[in-house]
Design an enzyme around this catalytic site. Structure first.
Site, PDB file in Angstrom:
ATOM      1  N   VAL A   1      38.171 -41.054  -3.905  1.00  0.00           N
ATOM      2  CA  VAL A   1      39.004 -41.057  -2.843  1.00  0.00           C
ATOM      3  C   VAL A   1      38.365 -40.448  -1.386  1.00  0.00           C
ATOM      4  O   VAL A   1      38.760 -41.027  -0.506  1.00  0.00           O
ATOM      5  CB  VAL A   1      40.540 -40.487  -3.102  1.00  0.00           C
ATOM      6  CG1 VAL A   1      41.469 -40.441  -2.140  1.00  0.00           C
ATOM      7  CG2 VAL A   1      41.078 -41.182  -4.285  1.00  0.00           C
TER       8      VAL A   1
ATOM      9  N   GLY B   1      31.160 -31.867  -8.121  1.00  0.00           N
ATOM     10  CA  GLY B   1      32.578 -32.804  -7.963  1.00  0.00           C
ATOM     11  C   GLY B   1      32.122 -34.113  -7.166  1.00  0.00           C
ATOM     12  O   GLY B   1      32.972 -35.172  -6.777  1.00  0.00           O
TER      13      GLY B   1
ATOM     14  N   ASP C   1      47.974 -39.022  -2.751  1.00  0.00           N
ATOM     15  CA  ASP C   1      48.936 -39.214  -3.691  1.00  0.00           C
ATOM     16  C   ASP C   1      50.061 -38.395  -3.626  1.00  0.00           C
ATOM     17  O   ASP C   1      50.677 -38.515  -4.933  1.00  0.00           O
ATOM     18  CB  ASP C   1      48.282 -39.233  -5.072  1.00  0.00           C
ATOM     19  CG  ASP C   1      47.389 -40.615  -5.288  1.00  0.00           C
ATOM     20  OD1 ASP C   1      47.572 -41.603  -4.509  1.00  0.00           O
ATOM     21  OD2 ASP C   1      47.042 -40.808  -6.335  1.00  0.00           O
TER      22      ASP C   1
HETATM   23  C1  LIG Z   1      46.822 -47.977   0.470  1.00  0.00           C
HETATM   24  C2  LIG Z   1      45.961 -46.776  -0.136  1.00  0.00           C
HETATM   25  C3  LIG Z   1      45.072 -46.311   1.045  1.00  0.00           C
HETATM   26  C4  LIG Z   1      44.185 -45.180   0.931  1.00  0.00           C
HETATM   27  O1  LIG Z   1      44.676 -44.214   0.025  1.00  0.00           O
HETATM   28  O2  LIG Z   1      43.145 -45.252   1.340  1.00  0.00           O
HETATM   29  C5  LIG Z   1      46.925 -45.902  -0.476  1.00  0.00           C
HETATM   30  N1  LIG Z   1      46.806 -45.808  -2.035  1.00  0.00           N
HETATM   31  C6  LIG Z   1      45.936 -46.767  -2.356  1.00  0.00           C
HETATM   32  C7  LIG Z   1      45.641 -47.115  -3.914  1.00  0.00           C
HETATM   33  C8  LIG Z   1      46.508 -46.880  -4.904  1.00  0.00           C
HETATM   34  N2  LIG Z   1      47.061 -45.637  -4.999  1.00  0.00           N
HETATM   35  C9  LIG Z   1      47.751 -45.740  -6.436  1.00  0.00           C
HETATM   36  C10 LIG Z   1      47.365 -46.634  -7.009  1.00  0.00           C
HETATM   37  C11 LIG Z   1      47.920 -47.130  -8.523  1.00  0.00           C
HETATM   38  C12 LIG Z   1      49.006 -48.288  -8.420  1.00  0.00           C
HETATM   39  C13 LIG Z   1      50.147 -48.235  -7.561  1.00  0.00           C
HETATM   40  O3  LIG Z   1      50.918 -46.988  -7.791  1.00  0.00           O
HETATM   41  O4  LIG Z   1      50.381 -48.883  -6.978  1.00  0.00           O
HETATM   42  C14 LIG Z   1      46.499 -47.548  -6.080  1.00  0.00           C
HETATM   43  C15 LIG Z   1      46.062 -48.754  -6.315  1.00  0.00           C
HETATM   44  C16 LIG Z   1      44.658 -48.903  -6.385  1.00  0.00           C
HETATM   45  O5  LIG Z   1      44.000 -47.757  -6.590  1.00  0.00           O
HETATM   46  O6  LIG Z   1      43.866 -49.861  -6.432  1.00  0.00           O
HETATM   47  C17 LIG Z   1      48.441 -44.583  -7.011  1.00  0.00           C
HETATM   48  C18 LIG Z   1      49.398 -43.531  -5.921  1.00  0.00           C
HETATM   49  N3  LIG Z   1      49.241 -43.785  -4.483  1.00  0.00           N
HETATM   50  C19 LIG Z   1      50.443 -42.813  -4.188  1.00  0.00           C
HETATM   51  C20 LIG Z   1      51.098 -42.200  -5.353  1.00  0.00           C
HETATM   52  C21 LIG Z   1      52.153 -41.105  -5.164  1.00  0.00           C
HETATM   53  C22 LIG Z   1      53.521 -41.677  -5.413  1.00  0.00           C
HETATM   54  O7  LIG Z   1      53.807 -42.814  -4.997  1.00  0.00           O
HETATM   55  O8  LIG Z   1      54.259 -40.770  -5.580  1.00  0.00           O
HETATM   56  C23 LIG Z   1      50.355 -42.948  -6.527  1.00  0.00           C
HETATM   57  C24 LIG Z   1      50.767 -42.514  -7.790  1.00  0.00           C
HETATM   58  C25 LIG Z   1      51.858 -43.366  -8.388  1.00  0.00           C
HETATM   59  C26 LIG Z   1      52.101 -43.054  -9.834  1.00  0.00           C
HETATM   60  O9  LIG Z   1      51.786 -41.866 -10.369  1.00  0.00           O
HETATM   61  O10 LIG Z   1      52.898 -43.921 -10.279  1.00  0.00           O
HETATM   62  C27 LIG Z   1      50.481 -42.346  -2.851  1.00  0.00           C
HETATM   63  C28 LIG Z   1      50.029 -42.910  -1.653  1.00  0.00           C
HETATM   64  N4  LIG Z   1      48.946 -43.815  -1.457  1.00  0.00           N
HETATM   65  C29 LIG Z   1      48.772 -44.361  -0.450  1.00  0.00           C
HETATM   66  C30 LIG Z   1      47.824 -44.917   0.068  1.00  0.00           C
HETATM   67  C31 LIG Z   1      50.169 -43.788   0.470  1.00  0.00           C
HETATM   68  C32 LIG Z   1      51.096 -44.769   0.414  1.00  0.00           C
HETATM   69  C33 LIG Z   1      50.437 -46.086   0.991  1.00  0.00           C
HETATM   70  C34 LIG Z   1      51.337 -47.499   1.103  1.00  0.00           C
HETATM   71  O11 LIG Z   1      52.605 -47.274   0.432  1.00  0.00           O
HETATM   72  O12 LIG Z   1      51.100 -48.465   1.457  1.00  0.00           O
HETATM   73  C35 LIG Z   1      50.291 -42.447  -0.092  1.00  0.00           C
HETATM   74  C36 LIG Z   1      52.119 -42.416  -0.105  1.00  0.00           C
HETATM   75  C37 LIG Z   1      49.779 -41.269   0.250  1.00  0.00           C
HETATM   76  C38 LIG Z   1      48.302 -41.550   0.582  1.00  0.00           C
HETATM   77  O13 LIG Z   1      47.711 -41.211  -0.414  1.00  0.00           O
HETATM   78  O14 LIG Z   1      48.025 -41.588   1.538  1.00  0.00           O
HETATM   79  C39 LIG Z   1      45.029 -47.303  -1.267  1.00  0.00           C
HETATM   80  C40 LIG Z   1      44.649 -48.772  -1.393  1.00  0.00           C
HETATM   81  C41 LIG Z   1      43.479 -49.067  -0.449  1.00  0.00           C
HETATM   82  C42 LIG Z   1      42.835 -50.445  -0.728  1.00  0.00           C
HETATM   83  O15 LIG Z   1      42.388 -50.798  -1.743  1.00  0.00           O
HETATM   84  O16 LIG Z   1      42.904 -51.054   0.317  1.00  0.00           O
HETATM   85  N1  LIG Z   2      45.716 -42.655  -2.502  1.00  0.00           N
HETATM   86  C1  LIG Z   2      44.795 -43.146  -3.128  1.00  0.00           C
HETATM   87  O1  LIG Z   2      44.360 -44.315  -2.765  1.00  0.00           O
HETATM   88  C2  LIG Z   2      44.226 -42.675  -4.739  1.00  0.00           C
HETATM   89  C3  LIG Z   2      43.782 -43.459  -5.446  1.00  0.00           C
HETATM   90  C4  LIG Z   2      43.452 -43.055  -6.758  1.00  0.00           C
HETATM   91  C5  LIG Z   2      43.623 -41.544  -7.136  1.00  0.00           C
HETATM   92  N2  LIG Z   2      44.184 -40.645  -5.951  1.00  0.00           N
HETATM   93  C6  LIG Z   2      44.340 -39.355  -6.135  1.00  0.00           C
HETATM   94  O2  LIG Z   2      43.534 -38.667  -5.092  1.00  0.00           O
HETATM   95  C7  LIG Z   2      42.936 -37.498  -5.559  1.00  0.00           C
HETATM   96  C8  LIG Z   2      41.688 -37.389  -5.732  1.00  0.00           C
HETATM   97  O3  LIG Z   2      41.036 -38.489  -6.312  1.00  0.00           O
HETATM   98  P1  LIG Z   2      39.574 -38.810  -6.976  1.00  0.00           P
HETATM   99  O4  LIG Z   2      39.441 -39.903  -7.731  1.00  0.00           O
HETATM  100  O5  LIG Z   2      38.861 -38.593  -5.523  1.00  0.00           O
HETATM  101  O6  LIG Z   2      39.514 -37.247  -7.734  1.00  0.00           O
HETATM  102  P2  LIG Z   2      38.103 -36.776  -8.378  1.00  0.00           P
HETATM  103  O7  LIG Z   2      38.643 -35.739  -9.697  1.00  0.00           O
HETATM  104  O8  LIG Z   2      37.162 -37.822  -8.569  1.00  0.00           O
HETATM  105  O9  LIG Z   2      37.826 -35.716  -7.290  1.00  0.00           O
HETATM  106  C9  LIG Z   2      38.516 -34.561  -6.909  1.00  0.00           C
HETATM  107  C10 LIG Z   2      37.453 -33.491  -6.231  1.00  0.00           C
HETATM  108  O10 LIG Z   2      38.282 -32.610  -5.780  1.00  0.00           O
HETATM  109  C11 LIG Z   2      37.232 -31.237  -5.960  1.00  0.00           C
HETATM  110  N3  LIG Z   2      38.110 -30.014  -5.716  1.00  0.00           N
HETATM  111  C12 LIG Z   2      38.965 -29.786  -6.712  1.00  0.00           C
HETATM  112  N4  LIG Z   2      39.732 -28.838  -6.224  1.00  0.00           N
HETATM  113  C13 LIG Z   2      39.345 -28.415  -4.920  1.00  0.00           C
HETATM  114  C14 LIG Z   2      39.328 -27.422  -4.299  1.00  0.00           C
HETATM  115  N5  LIG Z   2      40.272 -26.441  -4.076  1.00  0.00           N
HETATM  116  N6  LIG Z   2      38.534 -27.491  -2.591  1.00  0.00           N
HETATM  117  C15 LIG Z   2      37.595 -28.482  -2.840  1.00  0.00           C
HETATM  118  N7  LIG Z   2      37.287 -29.266  -3.539  1.00  0.00           N
HETATM  119  C16 LIG Z   2      38.189 -29.238  -4.892  1.00  0.00           C
HETATM  120  C17 LIG Z   2      36.741 -31.590  -7.365  1.00  0.00           C
HETATM  121  O11 LIG Z   2      35.499 -30.779  -7.526  1.00  0.00           O
HETATM  122  C18 LIG Z   2      36.462 -33.226  -7.263  1.00  0.00           C
HETATM  123  O12 LIG Z   2      35.227 -33.445  -6.851  1.00  0.00           O
HETATM  124  C19 LIG Z   2      43.522 -37.203  -6.910  1.00  0.00           C
HETATM  125  O13 LIG Z   2      44.822 -36.419  -7.000  1.00  0.00           O
HETATM  126  C20 LIG Z   2      43.985 -38.792  -7.568  1.00  0.00           C
HETATM  127  O14 LIG Z   2      45.268 -38.707  -8.142  1.00  0.00           O
HETATM  128  C21 LIG Z   2      44.539 -41.353  -4.832  1.00  0.00           C
END
Ligand SMILES: C[C@@]1(CC(=O)O)C2=NC(=C\c3[nH]c(c(CCC(=O)O)c3CC(=O)O)Cc3[nH]c(c(CC(=O)O)c3CCC(=O)O)/C=C3\N/C(=C\2)[C@@H](CCC(=O)O)[C@]3(C)CC(=O)O)/[C@H]1CCC(=O)O
Ligand SMILES: NC(=O)c1ccc[n+]([C@@H]2O[C@H](COP(=O)([O-])OP(=O)(O)OC[C@H]3O[C@@H](n4cnc5c(N)ncnc54)[C@H](O)[C@@H]3O)[C@@H](O)[C@H]2O)c1
Length: 293
Positions: free
Chosen positions: A35, A58, A121
């Protein structure tokens, strides 16, 4: 005529979509996994100075590659977040770590320091969310489900991308060059000249095909300004291209024309059925007339 103020038609509960200018601003990224690597990609595209904190073991391969290839943009520290001093002079903070408790701690420090923060997330800790993005040079499209369905946002992104023709980014950068040459000639901000400049730019964008802007070079831009702006008219592509063929000349008519607002009322949406209806009515009338004779 006095215009009546109207209440916003959009329902509440949304977010403000903006194009945040990060050039040379300082961004702290905590974490170095997958991420974090996506965050780095976007931050590099925005010309930010990035500080990454993450234990080396990491780092994912993509984050490692960015750190190695952009030493002038990225300062990397092989350690975890240590405390408030890490936030010194930061304009923006992003956490992408696997520990919600550590994220919460960092976010609380950011709130005290009034630094905007996103915790991947963890929506309730975010001042703003990321979205699914399409980038083609200066063209940036962000699809947000505002926290409702990130995966769906990514799928819609794929659909939108498939509907693009691939030349939009280049065409827009040429339009940018034309605009800046025009602003160089006529630098006034606002007032009658500003209004005239905006109107002329809008006319050329409405009347030219997007694809034709790709061919604009310095000579063509000067010609467009001399023959167009100076004479308050919109020259055709052929007029300014000195015989160069239009890039869109091989396309079917209107295939990539950017439509001005409301033009769909007159465009293929309505025009084709209307033409069919009129043609049908003419044929019917002819048949009825023939029968009466
Ligand atoms: C768009 C994108 C941009 C990026 O991160 O760059 C992005 N998430 C992406 C992917 C993705 N994230 C998750 C899945 C699994 C499927 C699913 O849940 O749908 C997938 C799909 C995948 O990986 O393909 C899990 C997930 N995501 C959040 C939660 C927490 C929650 O909802 O409580 C949970 C765990 C939910 C659970 O536990 O069930 C929260 C956030 N994720 C956001 C952004 C923000 C809202 C954006 C919006 O609503 O538009 C927000 C609020 C905060 C933030 O992180 O900024 C990027 C796609 C990039 C791309 O491919 O183009
Ligand atoms: N928004 C999205 O698109 C999206 C999609 C998938 C996962 N996530 C969430 O984003 C987070 C990161 O995902 P990932 O797959 O990159 O995780 P990851 O486990 O691959 O990487 C996390 C990194 O954080 C480092 N780390 C942990 N604690 C730290 C600290 N205190 N200071 C500095 N570094 C620290 C670890 O060494 C590791 O390299 C997770 O919570 C995951 O659930 C978000």
């Amino acid at each position: 005529m006095q215009t009546q103020p109207v209440d916003s038609p959009s329902p509440s509960g949304g977010s403000l979509m903006i194009a945040w200018q990060l050039k040379d601003k300082r961004v702290l990224l905590v974490g170095g996994g997958e991420v974090a690597s996506q965050r780095v990609e976007h931050l590099l595209g925005a010309d930010a100075h990035i500080t990454i904190l993450c234990p080396e073991k990491g780092l994912c391969p993509a984050t490692k590659m960015y750190i190695d290839n952009h030493p002038q943009r990225i300062s990397y520290y092989d350690r975890r977040f240590t405390g408030p001093a890490e936030l010194h002079k930061m304009d923006l903070v992003l956490t992408a770590i696997d520990s919600p408790a550590a994220s919460r701690e960092i976010v609380e420090l950011c709130r005290k320091a009034k630094i905007p923060v996103n915790a991947a997330d963890i929506p309730d800790l975010c001042d703003f969310y990321f979205g699914a993005q399409i980038r083609d040079g200066p063209l940036q499209i962000l699809i947000s489900s505002n926290g409702n369905g990130p995966r769906i946002a990514a799928l819609i992104k794929d659909k939108v991308r498939a509907s693009l023709e691939g030349h939009e980014g280049l065409a827009i950068s040429k339009i940018g060059q034309l605009r800046s040459q025009l602003k160089g000639r006529v630098p006034e901000i606002g007032g009658a000249t500003g209004r005239k400049r905006m109107k002329w730019m809008s006319r050329i964008c409405n009347e030219w095909r997007l694809k034709d802007f790709i061919a604009l070079d310095d000579d063509m831009i000067q010609k467009l300004l001399d023959e167009g702006w100076e004479k308050n008219r919109v020259p055709t592509f052929e007029e300014v291209s000195s015989g160069k063929p239009s890039p869109s000349s091989l396309d079917s008519p209107g295939s990539d024309k950017v439509q001005p607002p409301n033009s769909h009322l007159f465009g293929s949406n309505l025009l084709l059925p209307l033409a069919n209806f009129v043609a049908g009515a003419v044929v019917m009338a002819a048949i009825m007339l023939a029968r009466q004779r």
